[in-house]
Design a protein around this motif. Structure first.
Motif, PDB file in Angstrom:
ATOM      1  N   GLY A  36      -5.614  -0.842  -7.060  1.00  0.00           N
ATOM      2  CA  GLY A  36      -5.009   0.478  -6.974  1.00  0.00           C
ATOM      3  C   GLY A  36      -3.766   0.648  -7.840  1.00  0.00           C
ATOM      4  N   TYR A  37      -3.443  -0.404  -8.607  1.00  0.00           N
ATOM      5  CA  TYR A  37      -2.246  -0.330  -9.446  1.00  0.00           C
ATOM      6  C   TYR A  37      -2.592  -0.472 -10.909  1.00  0.00           C
ATOM      7  N   THR A  38      -1.786   0.151 -11.741  1.00  0.00           N
ATOM      8  CA  THR A  38      -1.947   0.053 -13.180  1.00  0.00           C
ATOM      9  C   THR A  38      -0.760  -0.709 -13.745  1.00  0.00           C
ATOM     10  N   LEU A  39      -1.034  -1.639 -14.635  1.00  0.00           N
ATOM     11  CA  LEU A  39       0.039  -2.421 -15.231  1.00  0.00           C
ATOM     12  C   LEU A  39       0.855  -1.549 -16.173  1.00  0.00           C
ATOM     13  N   LEU A  40       2.162  -1.542 -15.982  1.00  0.00           N
ATOM     14  CA  LEU A  40       3.028  -0.775 -16.885  1.00  0.00           C
ATOM     15  C   LEU A  40       3.551  -1.675 -17.979  1.00  0.00           C
ATOM     16  N   THR A  41       4.117  -2.776 -17.608  1.00  0.00           N
ATOM     17  CA  THR A  41       4.735  -3.656 -18.578  1.00  0.00           C
ATOM     18  C   THR A  41       4.891  -5.067 -18.030  1.00  0.00           C
ATOM     19  N   VAL A  42       4.930  -6.016 -18.934  1.00  0.00           N
ATOM     20  CA  VAL A  42       5.243  -7.397 -18.559  1.00  0.00           C
ATOM     21  C   VAL A  42       6.441  -7.808 -19.393  1.00  0.00           C
ATOM     22  N   HIS A  43       7.459  -8.282 -18.766  1.00  0.00           N
ATOM     23  CA  HIS A  43       8.612  -8.719 -19.552  1.00  0.00           C
ATOM     24  C   HIS A  43       9.282  -9.906 -18.882  1.00  0.00           C
ATOM     25  N   ARG A  44      10.112 -10.565 -19.633  1.00  0.00           N
ATOM     26  CA  ARG A  44      10.841 -11.693 -19.070  1.00  0.00           C
ATOM     27  C   ARG A  44      11.842 -11.206 -18.034  1.00  0.00           C
ATOM     28  N   GLU A  89       8.210 -10.855 -15.285  1.00  0.00           N
ATOM     29  CA  GLU A  89       7.967  -9.830 -14.287  1.00  0.00           C
ATOM     30  C   GLU A  89       6.903  -8.877 -14.798  1.00  0.00           C
ATOM     31  N   ALA A  90       5.883  -8.682 -13.998  1.00  0.00           N
ATOM     32  CA  ALA A  90       4.871  -7.683 -14.331  1.00  0.00           C
ATOM     33  C   ALA A  90       5.128  -6.478 -13.444  1.00  0.00           C
ATOM     34  N   GLU A  91       5.257  -5.324 -14.070  1.00  0.00           N
ATOM     35  CA  GLU A  91       5.505  -4.106 -13.294  1.00  0.00           C
ATOM     36  C   GLU A  91       4.250  -3.265 -13.224  1.00  0.00           C
ATOM     37  N   TYR A  92       3.959  -2.854 -12.021  1.00  0.00           N
ATOM     38  CA  TYR A  92       2.772  -2.033 -11.806  1.00  0.00           C
ATOM     39  C   TYR A  92       3.185  -0.719 -11.178  1.00  0.00           C
ATOM     40  N   GLU A  93       2.352   0.272 -11.399  1.00  0.00           N
ATOM     41  CA  GLU A  93       2.574   1.547 -10.749  1.00  0.00           C
ATOM     42  C   GLU A  93       1.270   1.962 -10.089  1.00  0.00           C
ATOM     43  N   LYS A  94       1.385   2.561  -8.924  1.00  0.00           N
ATOM     44  CA  LYS A  94       0.199   3.038  -8.220  1.00  0.00           C
ATOM     45  C   LYS A  94      -0.606   3.916  -9.162  1.00  0.00           C
ATOM     46  N   THR A  95      -1.894   3.652  -9.250  1.00  0.00           N
ATOM     47  CA  THR A  95      -2.712   4.328 -10.251  1.00  0.00           C
ATOM     48  C   THR A  95      -2.664   5.850 -10.134  1.00  0.00           C
ATOM     49  N   GLU A  96      -2.681   6.370  -8.898  1.00  0.00           N
ATOM     50  CA  GLU A  96      -2.628   7.835  -8.761  1.00  0.00           C
ATOM     51  C   GLU A  96      -1.345   8.398  -9.364  1.00  0.00           C
ATOM     52  N   VAL A  97      -0.244   7.696  -9.138  1.00  0.00           N
ATOM     53  CA  VAL A  97       1.044   8.151  -9.659  1.00  0.00           C
ATOM     54  C   VAL A  97       1.019   8.086 -11.183  1.00  0.00           C
ATOM     55  N   PHE A  98       0.495   6.982 -11.678  1.00  0.00           N
ATOM     56  CA  PHE A  98       0.412   6.752 -13.115  1.00  0.00           C
ATOM     57  C   PHE A  98      -0.403   7.874 -13.767  1.00  0.00           C
ATOM     58  N   GLN A  99      -1.530   8.218 -13.162  1.00  0.00           N
ATOM     59  CA  GLN A  99      -2.393   9.252 -13.734  1.00  0.00           C
ATOM     60  C   GLN A  99      -1.741  10.631 -13.674  1.00  0.00           C
ATOM     61  N   MET A 100      -1.037  10.870 -12.581  1.00  0.00           N
ATOM     62  CA  MET A 100      -0.338  12.150 -12.439  1.00  0.00           C
ATOM     63  C   MET A 100       0.682  12.330 -13.558  1.00  0.00           C
ATOM     64  N   LYS A 103       0.823  -1.207   0.000  1.00  0.00           N
ATOM     65  CA  LYS A 103       0.000   0.000   0.000  1.00  0.00           C
ATOM     66  C   LYS A 103       0.853   1.251   0.000  1.00  0.00           C
ATOM     67  N   PHE A 104       2.061   1.114   0.514  1.00  0.00           N
ATOM     68  CA  PHE A 104       2.903   2.298   0.621  1.00  0.00           C
ATOM     69  C   PHE A 104       3.881   2.392  -0.539  1.00  0.00           C
ATOM     70  N   ARG A 105       3.883   1.372  -1.369  1.00  0.00           N
ATOM     71  CA  ARG A 105       4.863   1.378  -2.448  1.00  0.00           C
ATOM     72  C   ARG A 105       4.247   1.905  -3.713  1.00  0.00           C
ATOM     73  N   GLN A 106       5.035   2.638  -4.459  1.00  0.00           N
ATOM     74  CA  GLN A 106       4.518   3.177  -5.709  1.00  0.00           C
ATOM     75  C   GLN A 106       4.696   2.184  -6.833  1.00  0.00           C
ATOM     76  N   HIS A 107       5.725   1.372  -6.709  1.00  0.00           N
ATOM     77  CA  HIS A 107       5.994   0.386  -7.746  1.00  0.00           C
ATOM     78  C   HIS A 107       5.860  -1.001  -7.177  1.00  0.00           C
ATOM     79  N   LEU A 108       5.443  -1.886  -8.002  1.00  0.00           N
ATOM     80  CA  LEU A 108       5.225  -3.237  -7.556  1.00  0.00           C
ATOM     81  C   LEU A 108       5.665  -4.153  -8.681  1.00  0.00           C
ATOM     82  N   VAL A 109       6.388  -5.192  -8.334  1.00  0.00           N
ATOM     83  CA  VAL A 109       6.755  -6.171  -9.345  1.00  0.00           C
ATOM     84  C   VAL A 109       6.204  -7.519  -8.917  1.00  0.00           C
TER      85      VAL A 109
END
Ligand code: ZN
Ligand code: ZN
Length: 137
Positions: free
Chosen positions: A106-114, A123-134, A76-82
């Motif tokens: 609460g997260y938006t998928l940024l990318t999926v890569h090996r 690895e699927a990388e996510y970013e907190k949706t608020e950050v992503f929208q900003m 919940k406190f992290r902006q990035h998630l893998v």
């Protein structure tokens, strides 16, 4: 490694016993170093109610949590998630679909890569949706 040998013995955060050799007491997140007998004691996870050893628990904002709830808690406190997926256990197409459809709340998928240096980990990388929208507005 001068500073390692100079390290003072830790005291158990529960009973106050000092370790005989510096570095033998394991660290419990949010609690501190604990002696092995306290570490083996069962504690109850305040999120899911499971009984876990103190050693495999962590304290977050005053709550005792099992490690998986702790991980959920700090997310919940992290902006990035893998999130890791393993192609050995499911096909790549299903990994891609799942990475998208099962994005953590609460997260938006940024990318999926090996994964680096791996032929089967993704690895699927996510970013907190608020950050992503900003970033995107
Ligand atoms: Zn102790
Ligand atoms: Zn739990």
């Amino acid at each position: 490694m001068q500073h390692l040998s100079n390290r003072a013995p830790a005291k158990c955060a529960i009973c106050g016993e000092a370790e005989s050799t510096p570095g033998t007491f394991p660290m419990v997140v949010g609690v501190g170093r604990v002696c092995l007998s306290d570490g083996m004691k069962k504690v109850k996870c305040e999120a899911c109610g499971d009984e876990v050893k103190l050693l495999t628990s962590a304290k977050l904002q005053g709550k005792t949590l099992c490690l998986s709830d702790y991980m959920k808690g700090i997310e919940k406190f992290r902006q990035h998630l893998v999130v890791n997926f393993d192609e050995d256990t499911e096909p790549a197409t299903s990994i891609l679909a799942r990475a998208y459809n099962e994005a953590p709340e609460g997260y938006t998928l940024l990318t999926v890569h090996r994964g680096r240096n791996s032929t089967h980990l993704w690895e699927a990388e996510y970013e907190k949706t608020e950050v992503f929208q900003m970033r995107c507005s």
